[in-house]
Design an enzyme around this catalytic site. Structure first.
Site, PDB file in Angstrom:
ATOM      1  N   GLY A   1       0.728  -1.176   0.205  1.00 17.05           N
ATOM      2  CA  GLY A   1      -0.162   0.064   0.063  1.00 17.05           C
ATOM      3  C   GLY A   1       1.016   1.335  -0.033  1.00 17.05           C
ATOM      4  N   SER A   2       0.251   2.499  -0.211  1.00 16.58           N
ATOM      5  CA  SER A   2       0.922   3.700  -0.199  1.00 16.58           C
ATOM      6  C   SER A   2       0.173   4.831  -0.148  1.00 16.58           C
ATOM      7  CB  SER A   2       1.582   3.933  -1.966  1.00 16.58           C
ATOM      8  OG  SER A   2       0.691   3.874  -2.717  1.00 16.58           O
ATOM      9  N   GLY A   3       0.756   6.101   0.661  1.00 15.03           N
ATOM     10  CA  GLY A   3       0.049   6.869   0.912  1.00 15.03           C
ATOM     11  C   GLY A   3       0.892   8.128   0.885  1.00 15.03           C
TER      12      GLY A   3
ATOM     13  N   PHE B   1       2.663   9.764   3.043  1.00 14.35           N
ATOM     14  CA  PHE B   1       3.827   9.931   3.564  1.00 14.35           C
ATOM     15  C   PHE B   1       4.937   8.832   3.153  1.00 14.35           C
ATOM     16  CE2 PHE B   1       1.616  12.564   6.481  1.00 14.35           C
ATOM     17  CZ  PHE B   1       2.407  13.850   6.449  1.00 14.35           C
ATOM     18  N   GLY B   2       4.486   7.786   2.285  1.00 16.60           N
ATOM     19  CA  GLY B   2       5.537   6.820   1.876  1.00 16.60           C
ATOM     20  C   GLY B   2       4.536   5.483   1.507  1.00 16.60           C
TER      21      GLY B   2
ATOM     22  N   VAL C   1       4.270   0.993   1.967  1.00 15.06           N
ATOM     23  CA  VAL C   1       4.681  -0.289   2.680  1.00 15.06           C
ATOM     24  C   VAL C   1       4.864  -1.404   1.726  1.00 15.06           C
ATOM     25  CG1 VAL C   1       3.867  -1.611   4.519  1.00 15.06           C
ATOM     26  CG2 VAL C   1       3.188   0.793   4.599  1.00 15.06           C
TER      27      VAL C   1
ATOM     28  N   LYS D   1       7.687  -0.156   6.041  1.00 16.13           N
ATOM     29  CA  LYS D   1       7.184   1.027   5.815  1.00 16.13           C
ATOM     30  C   LYS D   1       8.049   2.175   5.460  1.00 16.13           C
ATOM     31  CE  LYS D   1       3.823   4.467   7.632  1.00 16.13           C
ATOM     32  NZ  LYS D   1       2.802   4.577   8.638  1.00 16.13           N
TER      33      LYS D   1
ATOM     34  N   ASP E   1      -6.972   9.292  12.541  1.00 13.76           N
ATOM     35  CA  ASP E   1      -7.119   8.718  11.116  1.00 13.76           C
ATOM     36  C   ASP E   1      -7.477   7.330  10.985  1.00 13.76           C
ATOM     37  OD1 ASP E   1      -6.853   9.033   8.429  1.00 13.76           O
ATOM     38  OD2 ASP E   1      -4.828   8.339   8.099  1.00 13.76           O
TER      39      ASP E   1
END
Length: 208
Positions: free
Chosen positions: A42-44, A46-47, A49, A63, A158
């Site tokens: 996964g990604s978001g 801030f970075g 995983v 991460k 969150d």
């Protein structure tokens, strides 16, 4: 927290807050097959995983923080501070960390069933009512511990299905403390405003 460097001869440093096991950048690179997209979990903002397999065959989640983004250092430090001090069956566990000026990563336990978000919208798997109820209890237990079970109240900020990870037994684990808040006694009484992003609520918040 210890350092790792991209230069082979640089010495790593670590502090006792985290496990004293040593990982280098190259070990994480090998574990994730060069941070290959096929290992991307996964990604978001801030970075990203990645799934990784260490030399001892232990499977972990790596991460990797985007150090080019403003606020990443604060996010990394906050997540380290919270995860190394909190211990609950429904929170993800930190194994170690690796960082220098241009690389920052956390090594955390791997969750085979990935996120609640993926299962809620999967065409191949359907959560039954008991599984959904148990996951809600798991998340509620995690929040109760964060709010009342630690010396300083922790506000996650969150909470959404993609931040609820499921282990091999379908037990829910709350993750991603990058924007969490630690409240003093005065703040816990006086704070009434919402911490999360204004105007935002994740889709699929309700799992029943």
């Amino acid at each position: 927290m210890r350092h790792c460097s991209k230069t082979i001869n640089a010495e790593d440093e670590w502090s006792p807050e985290l496990e004293p096991q040593r990982f280098s950048y190259y070990e994480l690179q090998r574990a994730t097959q060069g941070f290959d997209e096929k290992n991307l979990l996964g990604s978001g903002g801030f970075g990203s995983v990645y799934k990784g397999t260490l030399a001892d065959e232990m499977i972990v989640a790596v991460k990797v923080f985007n150090v080019q983004m403003e606020g990443t250092l604060q996010t990394f430090d906050r997540e380290c501070e919270i995860l190394r001090n909190l211990h609950h069956r429904n929170l993800t566990k930190i194994i170690s960390g690796c960082f220098n000026l241009d690389f920052k990563a956390l090594i955390v336990e791997y969750m085979p069933n990935e996120s609640l978000d993926k299962l809620l919208y999967s065409r191949d798997y359907c959560l039954n009512i008991m599984q959904r109820l148990n996951i809600m209890v798991d998340v509620a237990s995690a929040l109760e511990y964060l709010h009342h079970g630690y010396s300083v109240p922790v506000i996650h900020c969150d909470l959404k299905p993609s931040n609820v990870l499921l282990d091999n037994n379908m037990v829910g684990h709350l993750t991603d403390f990058g924007i969490a808040k630690l409240l003093t006694k005065e703040e816990s009484i006086a704070h009434t405003r919402t911490f999360a992003t204004i105007g935002f609520i994740a889709p699929g918040q309700f799992i029943v």
